[in-house]
Design a protein around this motif. Sequence first.
Motif, PDB file in Angstrom:
ATOM      1  N   LEU A  15       0.825  -1.205   0.000  1.00  0.00           N
ATOM      2  CA  LEU A  15       0.000   0.000   0.000  1.00  0.00           C
ATOM      3  C   LEU A  15       0.860   1.257   0.000  1.00  0.00           C
ATOM      4  O   LEU A  15       0.610   2.195  -0.765  1.00  0.00           O
ATOM      5  N   LEU A  16       1.885   1.265   0.836  1.00  0.00           N
ATOM      6  CA  LEU A  16       2.765   2.427   0.887  1.00  0.00           C
ATOM      7  C   LEU A  16       3.506   2.628  -0.431  1.00  0.00           C
ATOM      8  O   LEU A  16       3.661   3.760  -0.895  1.00  0.00           O
ATOM      9  N   SER A  17       3.929   1.544  -1.045  1.00  0.00           N
ATOM     10  CA  SER A  17       4.617   1.682  -2.329  1.00  0.00           C
ATOM     11  C   SER A  17       3.667   2.169  -3.419  1.00  0.00           C
ATOM     12  O   SER A  17       4.052   2.966  -4.276  1.00  0.00           O
ATOM     13  N   SER A  48       9.178  -7.456  -1.132  1.00  0.00           N
ATOM     14  CA  SER A  48       8.306  -6.359  -1.553  1.00  0.00           C
ATOM     15  C   SER A  48       8.980  -5.009  -1.346  1.00  0.00           C
ATOM     16  O   SER A  48       8.882  -4.113  -2.191  1.00  0.00           O
ATOM     17  N   ALA A  49       9.676  -4.857  -0.235  1.00  0.00           N
ATOM     18  CA  ALA A  49      10.353  -3.594   0.055  1.00  0.00           C
ATOM     19  C   ALA A  49      11.531  -3.371  -0.889  1.00  0.00           C
ATOM     20  O   ALA A  49      11.750  -2.249  -1.368  1.00  0.00           O
ATOM     21  N   ILE A  50      12.287  -4.414  -1.175  1.00  0.00           N
ATOM     22  CA  ILE A  50      13.437  -4.271  -2.070  1.00  0.00           C
ATOM     23  C   ILE A  50      12.983  -3.995  -3.492  1.00  0.00           C
ATOM     24  O   ILE A  50      13.586  -3.183  -4.202  1.00  0.00           O
ATOM     25  N   LEU A  54      14.049  -0.904  -6.160  1.00  0.00           N
ATOM     26  CA  LEU A  54      14.708  -1.224  -7.423  1.00  0.00           C
ATOM     27  C   LEU A  54      14.008  -0.645  -8.642  1.00  0.00           C
ATOM     28  O   LEU A  54      14.655  -0.310  -9.624  1.00  0.00           O
ATOM     29  N   GLY A  55      12.690  -0.517  -8.610  1.00  0.00           N
ATOM     30  CA  GLY A  55      12.025  -0.121  -9.841  1.00  0.00           C
ATOM     31  C   GLY A  55      11.003   0.986  -9.712  1.00  0.00           C
ATOM     32  O   GLY A  55      10.171   1.147 -10.605  1.00  0.00           O
ATOM     33  N   ILE A  56      11.036   1.790  -8.658  1.00  0.00           N
ATOM     34  CA  ILE A  56       9.969   2.755  -8.447  1.00  0.00           C
ATOM     35  C   ILE A  56      10.017   3.890  -9.463  1.00  0.00           C
ATOM     36  O   ILE A  56       8.973   4.340  -9.945  1.00  0.00           O
ATOM     37  N   GLU A  57      11.190   4.359  -9.842  1.00  0.00           N
ATOM     38  CA  GLU A  57      11.273   5.501 -10.746  1.00  0.00           C
ATOM     39  C   GLU A  57      10.770   5.151 -12.142  1.00  0.00           C
ATOM     40  O   GLU A  57      10.047   5.935 -12.764  1.00  0.00           O
ATOM     41  N   THR A  58      11.121   3.972 -12.638  1.00  0.00           N
ATOM     42  CA  THR A  58      10.650   3.591 -13.970  1.00  0.00           C
ATOM     43  C   THR A  58       9.136   3.381 -13.973  1.00  0.00           C
ATOM     44  O   THR A  58       8.469   3.736 -14.938  1.00  0.00           O
ATOM     45  N   LYS A  59       8.613   2.820 -12.891  1.00  0.00           N
ATOM     46  CA  LYS A  59       7.161   2.626 -12.814  1.00  0.00           C
ATOM     47  C   LYS A  59       6.429   3.955 -12.770  1.00  0.00           C
ATOM     48  O   LYS A  59       5.360   4.107 -13.367  1.00  0.00           O
TER      49      LYS A  59
END
Length: 95
Positions: A15-17, A48-50, A54-59
């Motif tokens: 949820l936080l992500s 889930s945290a890692i 690793l991919g938050i900016e591209t998403k």
Amino acid sequence: VSDDKPYPSKKTVELLSQLYRSRIWTDERTVNVIASATNSTILKIRVSAIEFFLGIETKMFEDDDEEHKIEKTGSDVNYHEHSKKTKKRIRQVKK
């Protein structure tokens, strides 16, 4: 995120992500909670945290691109969707 109950902890990280990805909660506290989840003893929470880091900016960039594609222009709107197409209505739409 505590390790007492794995299911709510994993849902909290997801949820936080998702909220960070949607640019709703982009403060340091959100990132720190997710960072503390990387030290979890439960593997699913840690993964889930890692994956978040690793991919938050591209998403986030992909989400922005999709939003721009979805936006409709004035020509895409069907003004006669629920009415009969008459000459008078066509002239009104053109104005």
